[in-house]
Design a protein around this motif. Structure first.
Motif, short mmCIF file in Angstrom:
data_model
loop_
_atom_site.label_atom_id
_atom_site.label_comp_id
_atom_site.label_asym_id
_atom_site.label_seq_id
_atom_site.Cartn_x
_atom_site.Cartn_y
_atom_site.Cartn_z
N SER A 1 -22.60 -1.66 13.93
CA SER A 1 -22.34 -2.59 15.03
C SER A 1 -22.82 -2.01 16.36
O SER A 1 -23.36 -2.73 17.21
N PHE A 2 -22.64 -0.71 16.55
CA PHE A 2 -23.12 -0.07 17.78
C PHE A 2 -24.65 -0.13 17.85
O PHE A 2 -25.22 -0.44 18.91
N HIS B 1 -29.48 5.82 16.25
CA HIS B 1 -28.19 5.57 15.61
C HIS B 1 -28.36 4.92 14.24
O HIS B 1 -27.59 5.19 13.33
N SER B 2 -29.36 4.08 14.06
CA SER B 2 -29.63 3.47 12.77
C SER B 2 -30.07 4.51 11.74
O SER B 2 -29.69 4.43 10.57
N ILE C 1 -28.22 9.13 6.68
CA ILE C 1 -28.12 10.58 6.50
C ILE C 1 -26.67 10.92 6.15
O ILE C 1 -25.75 10.57 6.89
N GLN C 2 -26.48 11.59 5.04
CA GLN C 2 -25.15 12.05 4.64
C GLN C 2 -25.12 13.57 4.75
O GLN C 2 -25.73 14.26 3.95
N PRO C 3 -24.41 14.10 5.75
CA PRO C 3 -24.35 15.55 5.86
C PRO C 3 -23.59 16.16 4.68
O PRO C 3 -22.59 15.61 4.21
N ALA C 4 -24.09 17.27 4.20
CA ALA C 4 -23.45 17.95 3.07
C ALA C 4 -22.20 18.68 3.55
O ALA C 4 -22.22 19.29 4.63
N LEU D 1 -25.57 -3.65 18.77
CA LEU D 1 -25.28 -3.92 20.18
C LEU D 1 -26.43 -3.43 21.05
O LEU D 1 -26.90 -4.14 21.94
N CYS D 2 -26.89 -2.22 20.80
CA CYS D 2 -28.01 -1.67 21.58
C CYS D 2 -29.29 -2.45 21.34
O CYS D 2 -30.04 -2.72 22.28
N LEU D 3 -29.53 -2.83 20.09
CA LEU D 3 -30.72 -3.63 19.77
C LEU D 3 -30.67 -4.98 20.47
O LEU D 3 -31.66 -5.43 21.07
N LEU D 4 -29.52 -5.64 20.43
CA LEU D 4 -29.35 -6.93 21.11
C LEU D 4 -29.61 -6.80 22.61
O LEU D 4 -30.36 -7.59 23.19
#
Length: 149
Positions: free
Chosen positions: A70-71, A23-24, A29-32, A74-77
């Motif tokens: 934030s998501f 997720h990080s 990544i910016q999709p065109a 949360l997973c990292l924490l």
């Protein structure tokens, strides 16, 4: 199957850290845009500024980035906290309480993601929840209280 809660919890930790990492990466990544409608949407997401008062004027993309990061956090924490507690050999009684909290938080998170997002975060969060539930079921067994490695 539920003989050892530590195995299920370590698998959940791996999926928590994997989810945080994947997720990080998507934050960078910016999709065109593929067509004119997507170009307009991308332009508005990055340039339109909402006035939230007190000097706050974020774009929708700013809000999306904050929510998305934030998501990941949360997973990292969750992953790091559980790994730390296991490395410190915290007893099964304490881990049971931590796992209950994890199941509650990631259960709610899974429901929200299932309603509002797409397949990859739903599947990864579902796997996290599955292995946390297996760990909880294992730690709640009477013989599990004596199993601490």
């Amino acid at each position: 199957m539920f003989k050892n809660y530590l195995r299920w919890l370590w698998i959940a930790i791996v999926f928590l850290l994997l989810n945080a990492t994947v997720h990080s990466i998507t934050l960078f990544i910016q999709p065109a845009p593929q067509n004119e409608t997507e170009r307009q949407l991308t332009h508005l997401m990055t340039t339109y500024r909402n006035d939230f008062g007190a000097g706050f004027h974020p774009t929708p993309q700013n809000l999306f980035t904050a929510l998305s990061s934030s998501f990941s956090l949360l997973c990292l924490l969750g992953g790091l906290l559980n790994a730390y507690l296991l490395k410190k050999k915290v007893g099964a009684e304490v881990m049971c309480g931590v796992i209950v909290i994890d199941v509650l938080v990631f259960g709610i998170c899974f429901i929200v993601l299932a309603i509002f997002t797409f397949l990859l975060p739903i599947v990864l969060t579902g796997l996290i929840l599955l292995f946390l539930i297996l760990a909880l079921a294992a730690v709640l067994r009477p013989s599990a209280a004596s199993v601490v490695k």
